[in-house]
Write an enzyme that holds these catalytic residues in place. Structure first.
Site, PDB file in Angstrom:
ATOM      1  N   GLY A  46       0.635  -1.268   0.038  1.00 55.12           N
ATOM      2  CA  GLY A  46       0.092  -0.052   0.213  1.00 55.12           C
ATOM      3  C   GLY A  46       0.835   1.162  -0.040  1.00 55.12           C
ATOM      4  O   GLY A  46       2.053   1.093   0.462  1.00 55.12           O
ATOM      5  N   GLN A  51       2.866  10.006   1.374  1.00 51.10           N
ATOM      6  CA  GLN A  51       4.024   9.028   1.416  1.00 51.10           C
ATOM      7  C   GLN A  51       5.150   9.546   0.355  1.00 51.10           C
ATOM      8  O   GLN A  51       6.528   9.293   0.332  1.00 51.10           O
ATOM      9  CB  GLN A  51       4.036   7.654   1.338  1.00 51.10           C
ATOM     10  CG  GLN A  51       3.365   7.226   2.773  1.00 51.10           C
ATOM     11  CD  GLN A  51       3.167   5.665   2.836  1.00 51.10           C
ATOM     12  OE1 GLN A  51       2.364   5.140   2.193  1.00 51.10           O
ATOM     13  NE2 GLN A  51       4.422   5.063   3.216  1.00 51.10           N
ATOM     14  N   CYS A  88       5.972  -0.236   7.668  1.00 49.89           N
ATOM     15  CA  CYS A  88       5.544   0.906   6.785  1.00 49.89           C
ATOM     16  C   CYS A  88       6.653   1.256   5.729  1.00 49.89           C
ATOM     17  O   CYS A  88       7.945   1.417   6.339  1.00 49.89           O
ATOM     18  CB  CYS A  88       5.097   2.194   7.485  1.00 49.89           C
ATOM     19  SG  CYS A  88       4.570   3.545   6.585  1.00 49.89           S
ATOM     20  N   LEU A  89       6.524   1.780   4.458  1.00 49.81           N
ATOM     21  CA  LEU A  89       7.678   2.239   3.515  1.00 49.81           C
ATOM     22  C   LEU A  89       8.271   3.288   4.023  1.00 49.81           C
ATOM     23  O   LEU A  89       9.341   3.924   3.812  1.00 49.81           O
ATOM     24  CB  LEU A  89       7.033   2.259   2.332  1.00 49.81           C
ATOM     25  CG  LEU A  89       6.567   1.043   1.457  1.00 49.81           C
ATOM     26  CD1 LEU A  89       5.857   1.508   0.253  1.00 49.81           C
ATOM     27  CD2 LEU A  89       7.738   0.003   1.358  1.00 49.81           C
ATOM     28  N   HIS A 130      -4.726   1.206   7.641  1.00 51.97           N
ATOM     29  CA  HIS A 130      -3.127   1.858   7.589  1.00 51.97           C
ATOM     30  C   HIS A 130      -3.024   3.123   6.487  1.00 51.97           C
ATOM     31  O   HIS A 130      -2.525   4.060   6.940  1.00 51.97           O
ATOM     32  CB  HIS A 130      -2.161   0.783   7.434  1.00 51.97           C
ATOM     33  CG  HIS A 130      -0.880   1.058   7.392  1.00 51.97           C
ATOM     34  ND1 HIS A 130       0.154   0.730   8.323  1.00 51.97           N
ATOM     35  CD2 HIS A 130       0.031   1.948   6.447  1.00 51.97           C
ATOM     36  CE1 HIS A 130       1.380   1.317   8.060  1.00 51.97           C
ATOM     37  NE2 HIS A 130       1.225   1.908   6.783  1.00 51.97           N
ATOM     38  N   GLU A 131      -3.494   3.063   5.293  1.00 57.36           N
ATOM     39  CA  GLU A 131      -3.098   4.041   4.263  1.00 57.36           C
ATOM     40  C   GLU A 131      -4.241   5.074   4.482  1.00 57.36           C
ATOM     41  O   GLU A 131      -3.659   6.424   4.379  1.00 57.36           O
ATOM     42  CB  GLU A 131      -3.273   3.143   3.223  1.00 57.36           C
ATOM     43  CG  GLU A 131      -2.300   2.132   2.443  1.00 57.36           C
ATOM     44  CD  GLU A 131      -1.161   2.512   2.734  1.00 57.36           C
ATOM     45  OE1 GLU A 131      -0.641   3.767   2.704  1.00 57.36           O
ATOM     46  OE2 GLU A 131      -0.346   1.573   3.096  1.00 57.36           O
ATOM     47  N   HIS A 134      -2.521   7.453   7.036  1.00 53.87           N
ATOM     48  CA  HIS A 134      -1.524   8.263   6.353  1.00 53.87           C
ATOM     49  C   HIS A 134      -2.313   9.630   5.878  1.00 53.87           C
ATOM     50  O   HIS A 134      -1.756  10.499   6.005  1.00 53.87           O
ATOM     51  CB  HIS A 134      -0.959   7.561   5.269  1.00 53.87           C
ATOM     52  CG  HIS A 134       0.146   6.836   5.546  1.00 53.87           C
ATOM     53  ND1 HIS A 134       1.251   7.102   6.207  1.00 53.87           N
ATOM     54  CD2 HIS A 134       0.557   5.496   5.603  1.00 53.87           C
ATOM     55  CE1 HIS A 134       2.191   6.306   6.375  1.00 53.87           C
ATOM     56  NE2 HIS A 134       1.644   5.093   5.933  1.00 53.87           N
TER      57      HIS A 134
END
Length: 157
Positions: A46, A51, A88-89, A130-131, A134
């Site tokens: 994701g 991000q 997480c990225l 999660h997304e 963000h």
């Protein structure tokens, strides 16, 4: 197709609230293409627009069942509970235990501007939550009830 730089923890853009998308135009479609390319290149499941430094309410998700692109996503129903590890990225090399709903119903626009209502369970539900976090300036570590040390992560491998 372009790869964008993924913003890392500490970058102030990750803590800001994203704005809704008012109009789906070529700029938005190019942004979504770039997000997809960036997510896949980074081996993520994701990616949210903040991000890559863009404060728009857009997320891309692929938990193995195919790509989903969500514009202005909003959770309209949730139930159950799951507790599991997240990474997480934007926080490379970290992981933590986070409680999330087991099931969510999410309303969003697709790239054609159609309203879609999707049901998500398990990993897909976790990823949606999660997304969307963000988009509101929330990182998974803010919700984690346990963060793993580097040593603990190494021992899990």
């Amino acid at each position: 197709m372009a790869y964008r730089q993924i913003r890392l923890d500490g970058d102030e853009v990750l803590r800001k609230k994203s704005r809704p998308v008012d109009k789906i135009d070529d700029r938005i479609l190019t942004l979504i293409e770039d997000m997809v390319d960036t997510m896949y290149k980074a081996d993520g499941v994701g990616l949210a627009a903040p991000q890559i430094g863009v404060l728009k309410r857009i997320v891309t998700i692929d938990v193995g069942d195919g790509l989903i692109e969500m514009i202005n996503p909003e959770i309209i129903e949730q139930r159950g509970e799951q507790d599991g590890a997240e990474g997480c990225l934007s926080l490379p090399g970290t992981s933590g235990e986070v409680k999330r709903p087991m099931y969510v119903k999410v309303k969003y626009m697709n790239t054609s501007g159609d309203t879609v209502i999707a049901e998500a369970e398990g990993l897909f539900a976790r990823c949606v939550c999660h997304e969307i976090d963000h988009l509101d300036g929330i990182l998974y570590k803010d919700r984690a009830h346990k963060m793993y040390t580097k040593e603990e992560l190494e021992n899990m491998k």
